[in-house]
Design a protein around this motif. Sequence first.
Motif: not given
Length: 169
Positions: A97-121
């Motif tokens: 089914g679906g996927f919900d991500l709810d937050a009352a405060l800030q949402i952070n998506i962080t990738s520390s992958q180096a030398a990758a053109a698509n580290s967050v997709r």
Amino acid sequence: EDISIVNTGGSLTLQATESDVDGIVINASGVAGGINIDSGTSGFIVDTTGGISLDSAAASNFTATGAFDITIQSTAGSILLNAGEAVSDAINVDSTGGFDLDAALQINITSSQAAAANSVRIFASAADGGIDVDAGTGGLTLDSTGAISIDGAAASNMAVSGAGIDLTL
């Protein structure tokens, strides 16, 4: 020798009143020893005023068989998911089914992958799928120390509305 304790038609209560960390110990210490707990439709309930630790040295699962929900909740603390394997899907969430991500405060998506053109997709993989990003009066900011590419295969626009508002390209 095996020992069986059976109370046909009755209950079995095991109780210890000593205030000790080892008040009740169940130990299957043989090399291939195991503990199997089966219960009927009333379920299996564990209540404690202390912590609960489930540790394993092998692949493990927690499954609700059937159309039943599983709730993991902390009423006043955090929920932490940690994976120690260095692979691209170390934490994998699948849903039919679906996927919900709810937050009352800030949402952070962080990738520390180096030398990758698509580290967050972000993918909308269906042929007719789309991605909709909406922002309030705080606006939407895209910053890059590299190139930015916005491509469309259909008629597209970038516009601002209102008197005295400029669009700089």
